[in-house]
Design an enzyme around this catalytic site. Structure first.
Site, PDB file in Angstrom:
ATOM      1  N   GLY A   1       0.805  -1.219   0.000  1.00  0.00           N
ATOM      2  CA  GLY A   1       0.000   0.000   0.000  1.00  0.00           C
ATOM      3  C   GLY A   1       0.831   1.259   0.000  1.00  0.00           C
ATOM      4  O   GLY A   1       0.305   2.370  -0.091  1.00  0.00           O
TER       5      GLY A   1
ATOM      6  N   ILE B   1      13.574  12.117  -1.982  1.00  0.00           N
ATOM      7  CA  ILE B   1      12.173  11.694  -2.036  1.00  0.00           C
ATOM      8  C   ILE B   1      11.855  11.285  -3.466  1.00  0.00           C
ATOM      9  O   ILE B   1      11.884  12.089  -4.391  1.00  0.00           O
ATOM     10  CB  ILE B   1      11.252  12.838  -1.555  1.00  0.00           C
ATOM     11  N   LEU B   2      11.543   9.993  -3.643  1.00  0.00           N
ATOM     12  CA  LEU B   2      11.347   9.466  -4.993  1.00  0.00           C
ATOM     13  C   LEU B   2      10.004   9.870  -5.578  1.00  0.00           C
ATOM     14  O   LEU B   2       9.868  10.054  -6.772  1.00  0.00           O
ATOM     15  CB  LEU B   2      11.458   7.935  -4.989  1.00  0.00           C
ATOM     16  N   ASN B   3       8.986   9.940  -4.719  1.00  0.00           N
ATOM     17  CA  ASN B   3       7.651  10.293  -5.209  1.00  0.00           C
ATOM     18  C   ASN B   3       6.938  11.098  -4.137  1.00  0.00           C
ATOM     19  O   ASN B   3       6.511  10.538  -3.124  1.00  0.00           O
ATOM     20  CB  ASN B   3       6.873   9.017  -5.552  1.00  0.00           C
TER      21      ASN B   3
ATOM     22  N   THR C   1       3.287   9.678  -2.953  1.00  0.00           N
ATOM     23  CA  THR C   1       3.222   8.502  -2.081  1.00  0.00           C
ATOM     24  C   THR C   1       3.973   8.775  -0.778  1.00  0.00           C
ATOM     25  O   THR C   1       3.578   8.298   0.280  1.00  0.00           O
ATOM     26  CB  THR C   1       3.794   7.256  -2.779  1.00  0.00           C
TER      27      THR C   1
ATOM     28  N   GLY D   1      14.915   5.598   4.424  1.00  0.00           N
ATOM     29  CA  GLY D   1      13.538   5.096   4.533  1.00  0.00           C
ATOM     30  C   GLY D   1      12.620   6.135   5.136  1.00  0.00           C
ATOM     31  O   GLY D   1      13.077   7.039   5.837  1.00  0.00           O
TER      32      GLY D   1
ATOM     33  N   GLU E   1       8.302   4.511   8.716  1.00  0.00           N
ATOM     34  CA  GLU E   1       8.072   4.538  10.156  1.00  0.00           C
ATOM     35  C   GLU E   1       8.294   5.922  10.754  1.00  0.00           C
ATOM     36  O   GLU E   1       7.725   6.269  11.785  1.00  0.00           O
ATOM     37  CB  GLU E   1       9.002   3.520  10.842  1.00  0.00           C
TER      38      GLU E   1
END
Lengths: 742, 356
Positions: free
Chosen positions: A487, A631-633, A636, A705, A708
């Site tokens: 998700g 930040i790739l996207n 999302t 990442g 979290e």
């Protein structure tokens, strides 16, 4: 506020991932705000989940579980159940085969299910009823008579405090008792000191899709449809338990309907379904009910943190103590490292920390968004707020005064850290400079208003991963990875990585996930998918380009490749890539054996309103700024952070799974008795932004990442805002009427 | 859950007859389904009463509003008649459950909800699987909530046997509106005031010694009748409608519901207030509280004490203190008294009252 303003003018770039027009974001590739590729499939029901499949001949399994937390099974009478319509077989501990010993983790608990007559926790499986329909299996389960010799259960509040074993304990993610410098002198010579105890409750993941397993044996191979966050962990666990070659166990996980950690490790239902399927020689489906999820797939342990902070007159920390305890099970030593964030957040000349467990008659806890730093930073960031008030200093100034650009525990430099920029941008957005420090200073009608903030830190976890990228003559690309889509948007992001590497539109990339017959990849946990698998996809893409250049005998562009393949009569070209870790380990944390300490960072700001006549507090605004690598996207990524902030609101204001200590059973094992945030609790616009950043050390693609991180710090920002509003300090979560009512 | 037979009732007398013979009636099904899944009831026959005619209308005749028992909570909430002349009921319906549930749940079944006590709501297919004592589930087994952790426990009317509360929101509004409940049963029709419909545990203990109580229990009183009688609905009786008169107080009415979560959660305490105030003076106040007893709790003494008086801070504080002087919160639940008092204060203001 001088430091802050200096930083603000020095800001290089903010990625605003808002719903509005993003600022100068690329239209394609990395950094492009693309919608999820699988979004339409999910909202129209085209995406299928593990529990939906139903091969011919499938039997439904329902677990009969222990209603008591401690005792011994004296008798299991299956006669009535076996005679019930549709019931094919009832399995008890007597039917269990001899099994190998499981590795923990990936197996969650070292004691295998139904392997003994001792009852160690309420909800422990005692029998399995297998029937032609789910209704028949449920009715049959109600007819199994269990005789139990009950004993008094051990619970957290009264259990002994123990030092968890580190030898052979897979749940040890760091030193238990780090210490440095002269702590006693740091306290003795300090100008200011605070000491307080903070608690966070046990709570459950409550993911949307309950855990589900469909097991089928075909010619000695085991095929599982499973709702998992870690297909390879499940394969590895079952290979050990069933003494099989891992390659003969095939995990299929088309989509995972959320997990938050509950589907990370391997739980009893995933072991029992294949055992049952082997015994009856038919496919067996074992879906946990919502109630079953309360005892069947872990939870976040309640924590107790005792904090002592000391500082000089200017607010520089001179000594820090953080002692934590969490509950664990009879069989295993799960450690909730609530002092993990405290090890890396601030400059500390002296510190002393301990990490302990208390053993009770409960199932084994597990990671839950956010583990370790999630509960722990509530304690540290509350304590920092208390220290700020003790000194009479702005809480943000106190944090800036204690900023560190190297890891206070390991001494290594950070791979990248834009925390100060995040503080500054978050402060600007919430209007921190207008805050009144004195509590009970601002009102709106019946309500007191307050502003609070907290810093956030999260360990960077990385997993060795592989990926394959292929090209076909129609000009399309396929990414193949044995990962699972939970998700977060990984499918979309992997396509974006390929698109950027090759300079092609990401619509030309198909991403195939969800099977252990694909290249082995990172678990979808620990915020580690993008950093680990994204890097492997990037390398595989680069290798594909090299291979095509080699085939052409010169440097080529992707738009030449369809012709090249046609000319050579090749209908598919593929290349593999790997993300490896120093020391050739499969997993590392905090930068592992590299020369850098790796963490993500954030600054969370919240405005709360409190009606002291009714005892009700609500969140008015939330602003969060993050330093999390590239930040790739932004779409999302923003969704993940908003979800994390809502998760944090739940931790602060609502969520808890209290246990009745007399019975060792959760009071409610049902969503109607456990409050999670709903839309009405959450302000319309949660303002999330990212500081522009490229981490050259953590991964091949500049990222760390994020999954979290969004949950960390939120609870403390909320209770700090409540303190600013009311002068009432809440140290035990969740916030409740009794804390606030006048 | 075991298999059961399902049938649609063609008329009310056959539904009533089936209920006498042990069938479980179902309308919206939002609560019955929970009971059957949790093991609270187990029925061989389920009779659907949603097709019964004439039971879902909301009408006004003269000064009387009649609400059919099959009206859904969302129908009542959205009814112009109710919004205008009894906003307290509209608001109570809106603040109940979730939008999806309010589309299904009927006002007839809503007042027959059972307590949200987690000890009572434990999943247990059979009595021997109950993880703990509960006199409502296994009569005579004991009450785990009394020394346990049930935040919605009763402040009034509880006994050693049971501390359950009635969680319905609309019932609280109906009590503040002084509604009548119309019932049809095997021995004909009757009406009773909704203020007498639900009973507390201590009222149940007294009732059990009467002929009415024995009929309610369907035989001799067990050891813990106070945990078992929750209302005066006789075997086979069906709620067909509620009726109440509109007045100035009902038009100036409001419902306040206090809970941890902003929506989709039962009340810690709620207050329904109908207020007729003129030139600062209270001409009439009707105040009912929810989730603090096994029945909506009318503050009759407070109503009398406020009547003819100005609504000033000192008087309100004193009146509320008196109203809760015999409240019996469980250990660690003293705050609930303040929450309930806070609900009354906020409901008075919401109903248009001005506190000097």
């Amino acid at each position: 506020m001088t430091d802050m303003h200096k930083i603000e003018t020095a800001l290089t770039g903010i990625i605003v991932a808002d719903d509005g027009a993003p600022l100068a974001l690329p239209e394609n590739g990395i950094g492009s705000p693309q919608r999820r590729m699988d979004g339409p499939d999910k909202v129209t029901g085209q995406a299928t989940y593990a529990g939906e499949d139903m091969p011919n001949g499938t039997l439904h399994a329902v677990l009969v579980t222990s209603p008591v937390a401690k005792g011994r099974i004296a008798a299991v009478d299956t006669g009535q159940a076996r005679a019930a319509p549709g019931v094919v077989r009832v399995l008890t501990p007597a039917d269990m085969p001899t099994l190998g010993s499981p590795s923990v983790p990936p197996t969650a608990q070292s004691k295998l299910p139904m392997s003994s007559l001792d009852i160690d926790y309420e909800g422990q499986p005692i029998a399995i009823v297998l029937a032609e329909t789910l209704e028949q299996a449920e009715a049959g389960a109600g007819l199994v008579r269990i005789g139990i010799e009950r004993a008094k259960p051990a619970v957290f509040d009264t259990a002994e405090v123990e030092v968890p074993p580190t030898e052979g304990n897979g749940y040890v993610l760091g030193e238990l008792d780090p210490a440095h410098g002269d702590v006693d002198a740091g306290f003795a010579n300090a100008a200011h000191r605070i000491e307080a105890t903070y608690t966070t409750p046990t709570r459950h993941h409550n993911m949307m899709e309950p855990s589900a397993t469909l097991a089928e044996w075909r010619g000695g191979d085991l095929h599982l449809n499973d709702a998992t966050q870690w297909s390879w962990g499940l394969q590895l666990s079952l290979a050990g338990i069933f003494d099989m070659e891992p390659s003969r166990i095939h995990i299929r996980c088309p989509y995972t309907g959320g997990g938050f950690g509950a589907k990370g490790y391997v739980w009893p239902h995933q072991i029992l379904a294949p055992i049952a399927a082997r015994i009856v020689g038919r496919p067996v489906k074992l879906n946990l009910t919502r109630t079953g999820c309360y005892t069947g797939c872990g939870y976040q342990s309640g924590t107790q943190s005792r904090l002592r902070l000391a500082s000089d007159a200017q607010g520089h920390l001179t000594a820090v103590e953080h002692h934590t305890e969490n509950v664990t099970s009879v069989s295993d030593d799960y450690i909730e490292f609530a002092n993990m964030g405290t090890r890396g957040m601030y400059a500390m000349p002296a510190y002393r920390m301990t990490t302990r467990v208390r053993r009770a008659n409960v199932g084994t806890p597990t990671a839950m968004r956010a583990p370790h730093e999630g509960p722990g930073m509530f304690a540290l960031e509350s304590a920092m707020d208390e220290l700020a008030y003790e000194i009479g200093m702005d809480p943000l100034e106190l944090r800036l005064a204690n900023y560190t650009d190297s890891d206070p525990h390991s001494g290594k430099p950070f791979s990248s850290n834009k925390l100060r920029e995040a503080y500054a941008e978050g402060a600007r957005r919430i209007g921190w400079s207008d805050r009144v420090h004195e509590p009970r200073s601002r009102r709106d009608g019946d309500k007191l208003l307050g502003l609070g903030m907290a810093g956030a830190i999260m360990t960077t976890f990385r997993n060795a991963s592989q990926a394959r990228v292929a090209m076909t003559p129609d000009g399309r690309f396929t990414v193949e990875v044995g990962s699972q889509e939970i998700g977060t948007g990984t499918r979309t992001i992997f396509a974006q990585v390929v698109a950027e590497r090759l300079g092609i539109p990401s619509e030309r990339v198909t991403v195939v996930l969800g099977s252990t017959d694909l290249p082995p990849a990172s678990a979808t946990l620990g915020s580690a998918s993008t950093i680990s698998i994204g890097s492997a996809v990037a390398t595989a893409t680069d290798n594909l380009k090299t291979r095509l250049d080699d085939m052409a005998g010169r440097e080529t562009r992707p738009d030449e490749w369809p012709d090249l393949l046609a000319r050579l009569g090749v209908d598919r070209v593929q290349a593999e890539g790997a993300f490896t870790l120093p020391g050739d380990v499969s997993f590392d944390a905090h930068g592992g054996q590299t020369d850098y300490s790796m963490h993500t960072w954030g600054a969370v700001f919240v405005e709360m309103e409190v009606d002291e006549i009714t005892g009700i507090a609500r969140m008015r605004r939330a602003v969060a700024a993050y330093s999390a690598g590239r930040i790739l996207n932004p779409v999302t990524a923003r969704s993940q952070m908003i979800g994390g902030i809502i998760f944090g609101y739940g931790r602060a204001m609502l969520e808890a799974s209290p246990m009745d200590p007399r019975y060792g059973r959760y009071l409610s094992k049902n969503l109607s008795g456990v409050q999670l945030p709903v839309n009405a609790d959450i302000p319309r616009n949660i303002d999330v932004c990212f500081i522009e950043e490229h981490d050259p050390h953590a991964s091949a693609i500049g990222v760390r990442g994020i999954g979290e991180l969004g949950e960390v710090g939120v609870a403390a920002a909320i209770t700090n805002a409540i303190y600013n509003a009311t002068g009432k300090r809440v140290r035990d979560l969740p916030v409740h009427f009794e804390h606030l009512i006048a | 859950m075991k298999n059961f037979a399902y049938a649609i009732a063609p008329d009310i007398s056959s539904a009533s007859e089936a209920a006498v013979q042990g069938a479980q009636l179902v309308a919206g099904g939002t609560e019955i389904l929970n009971w059957m899944r949790l093991g609270i009831v187990s029925a061989d026959r389920v009779i659907d009463i949603t097709r019964l005619p004439e039971l879902s209308s909301i009408d006004r005749q003269g000064d009387e509003i009649r609400i059919g028992a099959l009206a859904t909570l969302n129908q009542i909430e959205g009814s112009d008649i109710v919004r205008q002349d009894a906003p307290v009921l509209s608001q109570a319906c809106l603040l109940a459950a979730s939008a999806q549930l309010r589309n299904r749940a009927t006002i007839g079944g809503n007042v027959l909800q059972k307590t949200r006590c987690p000890y009572f709501r434990a999943e247990a297919a059979t009595g021997d699987r109950m993880p703990w004592p509960c006199n409502k589930r296994v009569p005579g087994s004991g009450c785990s909530a009394r020394e346990g952790d049930f935040s919605r426990a009763a402040l009034f009317g509880a006994t050693e046997a049971c501390v359950a509360t009635q969680p319905s929101d609309p019932a609280v509004a109906l009590v503040a509106l002084d509604a009548e409940v119309d019932l049809v049963g095997p021995s004909g029709s009757r009406s009773i005031p909704i203020t007498r419909f639900h009973v507390t545990q201590s009222e149940a203990a007294d009732l059990a010694r009467t002929r009415e109580g024995r009929r309610l229990l369907g035989g001799d009183a067990p050891e813990t009748p106070d945990a078992l009688i929750e209302n005066r609905l006789m075997p086979g009786e069906i709620i067909v409608a509620y009726r109440f008169s509109v007045d100035t107080a009902s038009r100036n009415s409001a419902y306040v519901k206090l809970r941890e979560r902003e929506s989709y959660e039962y009340a810690m305490a709620s207050a329904a207030v109908c207020l007729d105030q003129s030139a600062g003076q209270v001409r009439q106040a009707r105040v009912a509280l929810g989730s603090i007893a096994q029945k909506p709790w009318r503050l009759s003494g407070a109503e009398a004490a406020l009547s003819g008086q100005t609504l000033d801070e000192a008087r309100l504080t004193s009146v509320l203190a008196t109203a809760f002087s015999d409240a019996e919160p469980l250990p660690h639940q003293d705050y609930k008294v303040k929450v309930a008092q806070g609900a009354v204060r906020r409901a008075l203001t919401k109903a248009g009252g001005s506190i000097q």
